[in-house]
Motif scaffolding. Structure first.
Motif, short mmCIF file in Angstrom:
data_model
loop_
_atom_site.label_atom_id
_atom_site.label_comp_id
_atom_site.label_asym_id
_atom_site.label_seq_id
_atom_site.Cartn_x
_atom_site.Cartn_y
_atom_site.Cartn_z
N VAL A 36 16.32 56.47 62.05
CA VAL A 36 16.45 57.91 62.38
C VAL A 36 15.13 59.26 63.08
O VAL A 36 15.35 59.73 63.44
CB VAL A 36 15.84 58.93 60.99
CG1 VAL A 36 17.13 60.49 60.82
CG2 VAL A 36 18.43 58.35 60.76
N LEU A 37 14.06 58.44 62.33
CA LEU A 37 12.68 58.68 62.58
C LEU A 37 12.33 58.81 63.95
O LEU A 37 11.72 59.66 64.45
CB LEU A 37 11.61 58.07 61.57
CG LEU A 37 10.94 58.97 60.04
CD1 LEU A 37 10.14 57.93 59.10
CD2 LEU A 37 11.24 60.73 59.93
N ALA A 38 13.01 58.36 64.46
CA ALA A 38 12.41 57.57 65.95
C ALA A 38 13.48 58.25 66.45
O ALA A 38 12.77 58.22 67.73
CB ALA A 38 12.70 55.74 65.89
N GLY A 39 14.50 58.82 66.52
CA GLY A 39 15.24 59.76 66.58
C GLY A 39 16.81 60.00 67.15
O GLY A 39 17.90 60.08 68.13
N ARG A 93 26.06 58.89 63.47
CA ARG A 93 26.53 58.83 62.93
C ARG A 93 27.08 58.02 62.01
O ARG A 93 26.35 57.92 60.69
CB ARG A 93 28.13 59.53 62.75
CG ARG A 93 28.98 59.90 61.78
CD ARG A 93 30.77 59.77 60.79
NE ARG A 93 30.78 59.94 60.31
CZ ARG A 93 31.38 60.92 59.54
NH1 ARG A 93 31.18 62.39 61.21
NH2 ARG A 93 32.01 61.40 58.74
N ALA A 94 26.51 56.35 62.86
CA ALA A 94 26.61 55.18 62.03
C ALA A 94 25.33 55.43 61.39
O ALA A 94 24.94 54.57 59.77
CB ALA A 94 26.81 54.34 63.02
N THR A 95 23.99 55.99 61.51
CA THR A 95 22.86 55.47 61.90
C THR A 95 22.48 56.83 60.16
O THR A 95 22.03 56.43 59.64
CB THR A 95 21.92 56.33 62.70
OG1 THR A 95 21.90 55.28 63.71
CG2 THR A 95 20.20 56.21 62.21
N PHE A 96 23.77 57.35 60.36
CA PHE A 96 22.49 58.54 59.49
C PHE A 96 23.39 58.37 58.16
O PHE A 96 22.81 58.93 56.89
CB PHE A 96 23.31 59.70 59.70
CG PHE A 96 22.66 61.33 60.62
CD1 PHE A 96 21.29 61.65 59.71
CD2 PHE A 96 22.48 60.88 61.61
CE1 PHE A 96 20.38 62.49 60.50
CE2 PHE A 96 21.81 61.56 62.45
CZ PHE A 96 21.32 62.32 62.39
N GLU A 127 18.84 67.22 52.45
CA GLU A 127 18.50 67.64 54.08
C GLU A 127 18.97 66.57 54.77
O GLU A 127 19.65 67.20 55.74
CB GLU A 127 17.26 67.40 53.96
CG GLU A 127 16.19 68.12 53.00
CD GLU A 127 16.61 69.83 53.50
OE1 GLU A 127 16.74 70.32 54.71
OE2 GLU A 127 16.31 70.78 52.13
N LEU A 128 19.11 65.69 54.68
CA LEU A 128 20.25 64.55 55.42
C LEU A 128 21.16 65.20 56.18
O LEU A 128 21.54 65.09 57.25
CB LEU A 128 20.32 63.16 55.00
CG LEU A 128 20.32 62.11 56.82
CD1 LEU A 128 19.65 61.85 57.42
CD2 LEU A 128 20.40 60.65 55.40
N ARG A 129 22.02 65.43 54.87
CA ARG A 129 23.28 66.28 54.78
C ARG A 129 23.02 67.09 55.81
O ARG A 129 24.25 67.32 57.05
CB ARG A 129 23.91 65.63 53.73
CG ARG A 129 25.75 66.98 53.81
CD ARG A 129 25.80 66.76 52.42
NE ARG A 129 27.71 67.28 52.51
CZ ARG A 129 28.82 66.03 53.09
NH1 ARG A 129 28.56 64.98 53.13
NH2 ARG A 129 29.83 66.91 52.83
N ALA A 130 22.63 67.74 55.30
CA ALA A 130 22.40 69.29 56.45
C ALA A 130 22.20 69.46 57.30
O ALA A 130 22.82 69.75 59.06
CB ALA A 130 21.40 69.80 55.79
N VAL A 131 21.22 68.50 58.37
CA VAL A 131 20.83 68.13 59.57
C VAL A 131 22.39 67.45 60.08
O VAL A 131 22.75 67.52 61.61
CB VAL A 131 19.61 67.44 59.45
CG1 VAL A 131 19.76 66.40 61.02
CG2 VAL A 131 18.23 68.10 59.02
N ILE A 147 24.39 68.63 63.76
CA ILE A 147 24.13 68.12 64.69
C ILE A 147 26.10 68.14 65.35
O ILE A 147 26.27 68.16 66.83
CB ILE A 147 23.63 66.81 64.69
CG1 ILE A 147 21.92 66.77 64.54
CG2 ILE A 147 23.83 66.25 65.62
CD1 ILE A 147 21.59 65.61 64.62
N GLU A 148 26.38 67.78 63.83
CA GLU A 148 27.88 68.16 64.25
C GLU A 148 28.79 69.28 64.73
O GLU A 148 29.36 69.05 65.84
CB GLU A 148 28.85 67.27 63.45
CG GLU A 148 28.32 65.40 62.80
CD GLU A 148 29.01 65.16 62.12
OE1 GLU A 148 29.57 66.22 60.60
OE2 GLU A 148 28.59 63.94 61.53
#
Length: 691
Positions: free
Chosen positions: A601-604, A608-611, A635-639, A643-644
């Motif tokens: 995730v930090l690499a970009g 959905r699977a990575t999140f 914050e991960l869920r909000a991001v 994106i979706e």
């Protein structure tokens, strides 16, 4: 006539109240129908309708005959504002009032047959009932039109909606020994260890739903079924909902388990090691401070008392209570005073003391113990000190000190004689005799006595009349064979052992011979099933063995380290460097990636699977330290949701990156560089390199 008018007014009042109740009931029924049309649960819709009807009936306007009379006074002027007189009996009126009552009664008979009552409030109830029925019919008709596809037209798949989580209700019931109280929260909670948890979720539009925890558990969730579990260690949980192609995950919520810790005991008095004088009184005050997070249920002292010396040391264990107990919050201050003389102690005895406390945990209470206290009474015996230039060594083997065990076995046999059969008594007496024989044989080897072929000491008895084999038979048969060095070996048996000749002094051997004689007599009595006369003989043998143990001591010289001599002439200044190797190690260790999804995730990566994998990794980290990474999970869920939806949140992404970086393990610090060369040494090496 007035009585007839009053009865008419009462009837009209009851009629108005009945019409109001009917209208209120109709409104309640229409409200329930509207709730069912709006897809409320049937029970909720019925309760709402019934509550509205009952409330309207209980709060209806207070309409009685007097209020109806007042209405007629305003409506019909011919009554001359005297309709209320029809409700009063003539006996209670004056002459003028009775005349006016008669006139009002005459006018009342001339009123129309159909009297109109005030109906605006009742009409309002019926209007509201009709509106609710219209809403229910329109909603039902719209739902039927949506559920029925038109001919030649299909409903697009995108028209479906994802499931929705309305709320989570977490109930925490404390263990019974902590009161069993129940607390409710909306997701996050702190729970005592052993609490019962009930997690219910309000879910709409889901085909299947379940609850998952970071402990690896999974519980199905339905409208009538909640997740029930026991709090054993801290964890995070979330709700997973599916419907068709939708899969919705809720936020992570925490449950922090507060463990029930064992009681802590602090010794205030006495000191860890206490030495009392040989003269009484021997009284020791004991003061223990016990603390626990939920309270102490029981506490006592564990005492181990040692009496005697040498082979006569005896151990006795006892449990002592505290005389004074003072409450200190959730703990206790315990006091008592030990009387060592009452415990059967004397000079030279020792007491090992420790405190033990239990809390109220069930079924297995937590146990806490204090440090062990050593309390001893000084011995009255004087120790003879001598200035020997060496160390005393006891040369008697430890396994030779078992005569005391034979005495204990004999005493137990005599104590149990009354309840033993004759065969069992003889068997045990013979077994003790065999043990006495084996011990005597061991001491015989140390004393250097002669033994038979089976190793039986002779002790002055006749030699075994066995004819040994000829050791020179092989040499006679083969003259070229090597002859044995000892041609007399095997021609008899040894009367002594060379190693034992100087092992013990003469006086020590004499004492050991006396002990062996007593052992032989004790063995004889035991093997003939007479343990009573054998017991004093065994005690005399033990006394001789104690004397042998005290006399069989030798002293050796104290020695230190004697290093090998140095050889500077051979080793130093030779200039040979062949055996010197570089100390550098070529071993390479590849570091394992413990958090690959977070690094992705930090690499970009934004799929959905990575999140979801990153969310699980963060949840595992948060379970180890509840409350630390919960903000990063949100914050991960909000991001992910941004994106979706196609609406990115730059501030959320920055906060997420900072949280993910803090979750990564810290790298190892780099190796420190070499210290710089001092200026003086630098100039020295420069001059050395010059030609």
């Amino acid at each position: 006539m007035s009585a007839e008018g009053g009865a008419t007014l009462e009837t009209l009042a009851r009629r108005w109240n009945r019409r109001w109740s009917i209208a209120a009931a109709a409104l309640g029924l229409s409200i329930a129908t509207c709730g069912l049309a709006l897809r409320l649960p049937p029970l909720y819709a019925l309760l709402i309708g019934l509550g509205a009807g009952v409330l309207l009936i209980r709060r209806r306007p207070r309409v009685d005959a007097t209020l109806i009379a007042r209405h007629f006074d305003r409506t019909f002027p011919a009554l001359e504002e005297s309709t209320a007189l029809l409700l009063v009996p003539p006996s209670g009126l004056s002459a003028m009032e009775r005349a006016q009552q008669a006139r009002a009664a005459s006018a009342f008979t001339l009123l129309p047959a159909t009297l109109k009552l005030p109906g605006r409030p009742i009409r309002l109830l019926w209007i509201l009932s009709g509106a609710c029925i219209v809403v229910a019919l329109s909603v039902s008709f719209s739902a039927a039109r949506v559920g029925e596809p038109s001919i030649g037209r299909t409903v697009p798949f995108a028209a479906a909606e994802p499931p929705v989580l309305s709320g989570i209700r977490l109930s925490v019931t404390a263990p019974a020994y902590l009161g069993g109280s129940t607390r409710h929260s909306e997701g996050d909670a702190d729970a005592f260890e052993g609490s019962h948890l009930t997690i219910a979720a309000q879910i709409t539009g889901a085909r299947a739903a379940w609850l998952v925890t970071t402990n690896g558990d999974s519980f199905p969730l339905t409208k009538d079924r909640s997740a029930r579990l026991v709090a054993e260690r801290s964890f995070l949980y979330q709700v997973v909902m599916t419907r068709d192609s939708f899969r919705v995950l809720s936020e992570w919520h925490r449950v922090t388990v507060l463990p029930d810790r064992a009681p802590m005991l602090t010794v205030v008095r006495p000191e860890e090691r206490t030495l009392l004088p040989p003269a009484p009184p021997w009284r020791v005050p004991v003061e223990i401070l016990v603390s626990d997070d939920h309270g102490v249920v029981d506490a006592h002292l564990l005492a181990t008392i040692t009496t005697g010396s040498g082979e006569g040391v005896r151990f006795r264990e006892d449990t002592l209570t505290f005389a004074v107990r003072e409450s200190r919050g959730t703990g206790l201050l315990l006091r008592t005073e030990l009387d060592l003389a009452a415990l059967g102690m004397g000079p030279g005895d020792e007491l090992y003391l420790s405190a033990q406390a239990f809390d109220g945990r069930r079924p297995d209470p937590n146990e806490g113990r204090s440090t062990t206290l050593f309390i001893s009474i000084a011995d009255t015996a004087h120790v003879v000190e001598a200035e020997f230039d060496g160390l005393a060594i006891d040369r008697m083997p430890d396994y030779f000190r078992s005569q005391r065990q034979i005495i204990i076995d004999t005493e137990k046999l005599l104590a149990d004689r009354a309840r033993l059969t004759e065969a069992e008594f003889r068997r045990r007496s013979n077994d003790i005799g065999i043990d006495q024989q084996l011990l005597r044989l061991r001491y015989s080897e140390v004393a250097g006595e002669e033994s038979s072929a089976e190793g039986e000491p002779m002790s002055g008895r006749e030699h075994a009349a066995e004819e040994p084999a000829d050791p020179n038979a092989a040499a006679v048969a083969d003259p070229n064979a090597k002859a044995p060095t000892d041609l007399t070996a095997g021609e008899g048996h040894s009367h002594d052992i060379a190693e034992n000749a100087t092992l013990l002094a003469r006086s020590t051997k004499e004492l050991l011979q006396l002990a062996l004689g007593e052992m032989w007599q004790a063995e004889l009595q035991l093997r003939t099933y007479r343990p009573d006369p054998a017991l004093p003989i065994e005690h005399r043998a033990l006394e001789y063995l104690e004397a042998v143990r005290q006399s069989a001591r030798s002293y050796v010289k104290r020695v230190g380290l004697d290093p090998p001599p140095l050889e500077p002439d051979r080793k130093r200044l030779t200039g040979m460097l062949d055996d010197i190797r570089n100390a550098r190690s070529d071993l390479r260790v590849e570091a394992s990636d413990t958090l690959p999804a977070i690094r992705a995730v930090l690499a970009g990566q934004e799929d959905r699977a990575t999140f979801e994998r990153a969310s699980r990794e963060l949840a595992q980290l948060a379970a180890a330290g509840p409350g630390r990474h919960l903000a990063t999970l949100r914050e991960l869920r909000a991001v992910q949701e941004g994106i979706e939806r196609g609406a990115r949140c730059a501030a959320c992404a920055l906060r997420l990156r900072a949280g993910l970086l803090s979750a990564l393990p810290r790298p190892d610090p780099p190796a420190a560089g070499a210290t710089p060369i001092p200026p003086v040494a630098s100039r020295y090496f420069d001059r050395m390199r010059r030609p």
